[in-house]
Design a protein around this motif. Structure first.
Motif, short mmCIF file in Angstrom:
data_model
loop_
_atom_site.label_atom_id
_atom_site.label_comp_id
_atom_site.label_asym_id
_atom_site.label_seq_id
_atom_site.Cartn_x
_atom_site.Cartn_y
_atom_site.Cartn_z
N UNK A 1 -66.44 -50.97 -90.39
CA UNK A 1 -67.69 -50.41 -90.91
C UNK A 1 -68.64 -49.95 -89.84
N UNK A 2 -68.30 -50.19 -88.57
CA UNK A 2 -69.19 -49.80 -87.49
C UNK A 2 -68.69 -48.51 -86.86
N UNK A 3 -69.53 -47.48 -86.81
CA UNK A 3 -69.12 -46.20 -86.25
C UNK A 3 -68.88 -46.33 -84.75
N UNK A 4 -69.79 -47.01 -84.06
CA UNK A 4 -69.59 -47.22 -82.63
C UNK A 4 -68.33 -48.04 -82.41
N UNK A 5 -68.06 -48.97 -83.32
CA UNK A 5 -66.83 -49.75 -83.26
C UNK A 5 -65.60 -48.88 -83.35
N UNK B 1 -63.37 -46.07 -91.38
CA UNK B 1 -64.17 -47.28 -91.18
C UNK B 1 -65.43 -47.25 -92.03
N UNK B 2 -66.07 -46.08 -92.06
CA UNK B 2 -67.31 -45.92 -92.84
C UNK B 2 -67.05 -46.22 -94.32
N UNK C 1 -66.93 -55.18 -81.68
CA UNK C 1 -68.37 -55.02 -81.89
C UNK C 1 -68.84 -55.49 -83.25
N UNK C 2 -67.93 -55.94 -84.08
CA UNK C 2 -68.29 -56.21 -85.47
C UNK C 2 -69.04 -57.52 -85.64
N UNK C 3 -69.65 -57.67 -86.80
CA UNK C 3 -70.28 -58.92 -87.19
C UNK C 3 -69.26 -59.71 -87.99
#
Lengths: 238, 290
Positions: free
Chosen positions: B236-240, B28-29, B284-286
């Protein structure tokens, strides 16, 4: 002279040449404003002056250091900060994280970083109140304060600001003009692209008129403002 | 279905999800920051598993400890691959980088089949203990692996938000050009991020080796897990990645009970399609960064 020297700069995108043989100086300290109609090349000029595009010809020098042809990080390290059009704050990051990004190139220890942040908060107290807030959740004027603060965190000798007042409330513009005047008095050189010609004449001591990629007029604000041709073209006077 | 069975299935799913979080985070990162769909990710995880197996078979070091060395080593490999190979086409459309990483994946995967054969290997149990909570029984190894997966992923999240270089990685993800105006050298950030992504893959490989048998054939399955968890949680979200990994683990676990374990990939794919239809930006993403 310690300011920014722009000499014979020709630049564009691919085969399209936008700037033709542009030459002028940005005094530091001092405020210089660039005026010109849409498509005159104002944003392209600032992009060339911060290294985002490489000029095809010409020189860009700050305090004796030749910068044309180098990458943006060299421009930042030498002392040019660019506040881009539309602020371009990092969404999802707090106000304080945005400000800290401005100091990226300086590798400051935590205590020095804290002092610099406090200096920005002293200039714009609204940012101190909102330091933990997502930067893009603020009003346009506050975002512009944050963008200017982020630029200051790089400790520039010359700061470039693209469209200072565009879309902002008049009261916010007054706060920004006041802050920039103080910064210039403290030694900073400013090159401001400003679509509101009245704001430009009020703020700057030097004016550069850009027309279709060429500099057509430079001079002290009062004399450019008195020029009937300039008044006809940019203030709509007959 | 009894309450105790439900609780057991849920617990199994959560443990699986903790591992999936680690599998997905690096993928993701890299996707979020470099806009590269890293097809090499699954094979990098398998490489981590083999490294853990060798550390265990040759030196008697358990995978939790070998991960401390294996992660950075595979991360260094990732840094070099990005710096000297992927960087050459980084500005090309996403299809080009996808084809390139796919080719690198073929090379690494077939190299591993050649070197290690496609036979399954297994790292011996680390503790072998079973924790019991009333009717629920949980192998301690699995619990440790899942917790380690989530902890490592959260550590990367904390690093991104609280360090100078970490903030620069996030800034490049948000707005590459403006980060350049801050003096960030984007190609440097790309290499560091790709290295970080593969280091996470290497650690995930060590943790997977605690629980699952190892074979090069696992790589496409791992890539699928990373892909689905990523889309579930938000790109791209780690928490995601953590949320997506855990949701996927739980759904797979229940899917195995209700529709049969042979349909676990089908369940994941259905989940992926449903997510893309209903909430394409992820849990959780934008919707967009700029």
């Amino acid at each position: 002279m310690t300011g920014l020297t722009i000499n014979g700069v020709t630049a564009g995108y691919g085969d399209v040449t936008v700037l033709q043989d542009v030459s002028f100086n940005v005094a530091a300290p001092g405020i210089t404003a660039v005026i010109g109609s849409n498509g005159a090349g104002k944003t392209t000029l600032l992009r060339a002056l911060s290294g985002l595009i490489r000029p095809n010809a010409g020189r860009i020098a700050l305090g004796g250091a030749e910068l044309a042809g180098q990458a943006p990080d060299a421009f930042v390290a030498t002392g040019i900060a660019h506040v881009p059009e539309g602020r371009r704050l990092f969404a999802g990051m707090t106000v304080e994280d945005n400000l800290m990004m401005g100091a990226f190139s300086r590798r400051l220890p935590a205590s020095a970083l804290r002092e610099e942040l406090d200096a920005v908060y002293a200039l714009f107290p609204r940012l101190a109140e909102r330091r933990k807030q997502d930067a893009v959740s603020m009003s346009g004027g506050e975002q512009q304060m944050c963008a200017i603060g982020r630029g200051l965190m790089a400790k520039p000798k010359v700061m470039l600001i693209d469209e200072l007042s565009l879309g902002l409330a008049p009261v916010a513009v007054d706060v920004l003009v006041d802050a920039l005047t103080r910064l210039a008095a403290d030694g900073l050189g400013l090159l401001v692209v400003e679509q509101d010609v009245a704001v430009a004449f009020d703020l700057a001591s030097q004016i550069v008129v850009l027309d279709r990629g060429r500099v057509t007029r430079t001079g002290p604000s009062a004399s450019v403002a008195a020029d009937p041709a300039v008044r006809a073209a940019y203030l709509g006077e007959a | 279905m009894s309450a105790s069975l439900l609780a057991q299935v849920l617990a199994n799913g959560l443990l699986l999800g903790g591992l999936y979080a680690a599998v997905a985070a690096g993928f993701s990162l890299v996707w979020g920051v470099l806009n590269v769909v890293n097809m090499l990710h699954g094979s990098a995880i398998v490489l981590g598993s083999y490294a853990a197996w060798f550390a265990s078979a040759r030196f008697g070091v358990n995978p939790f400890l070998s991960a401390i060395v294996v992660g950075p080593a595979i991360g260094l490999l990732g840094w070099a691959v990005q710096r000297f190979v992927i960087q050459r086409v980084i500005t090309a459309p996403v299809l080009i980088t996808l084809v390139l990483t796919f080719a690198l994946d073929l090379i690494l995967n077939n190299g591993m089949i050649n070197a290690f054969s496609a036979d399954y290997r297994k790292v011996p149990p680390v503790t072998g203990a079973i924790l019991t909570f009333g009717p629920i029984g949980l192998p301690l190894d699995r619990v440790l692996a899942a917790v380690a997966g989530v902890v490592v992923t959260l550590a990367v999240h904390a690093y991104l938000n609280n360090s100078r270089l970490g903030r620069a990685i996030v800034a490049v993800r948000m707005d590459r050009e403006t980060s350049m105006l801050m003096g960030v050298k984007v190609e440097h950030i790309y290499a560091v991020t790709f290295g970080l992504g593969l280091a996470l893959a290497g650690i995930a490989g060590c943790l997977m080796a605690v629980v699952f048998p190892i074979s090069p054939l696992n790589s496409s399955g791992y890539l699928g897990i990373a892909f689905v968890a990523c889309v579930l949680g938000g790109l791209g979200s780690i928490v995601g990645a953590i949320v997506g990994g855990i949701v996927l683990g739980v759904v797979e676990s229940f899917g195995a009970i209700f529709v049969g374990p042979e349909y676990s990939v089908t369940v994941a794919a259905v989940l992926l399609i449903a997510m893309l239809l209903l909430r394409p930006q992820g849990l959780l993403g934008r919707a967009g960064y700029e």
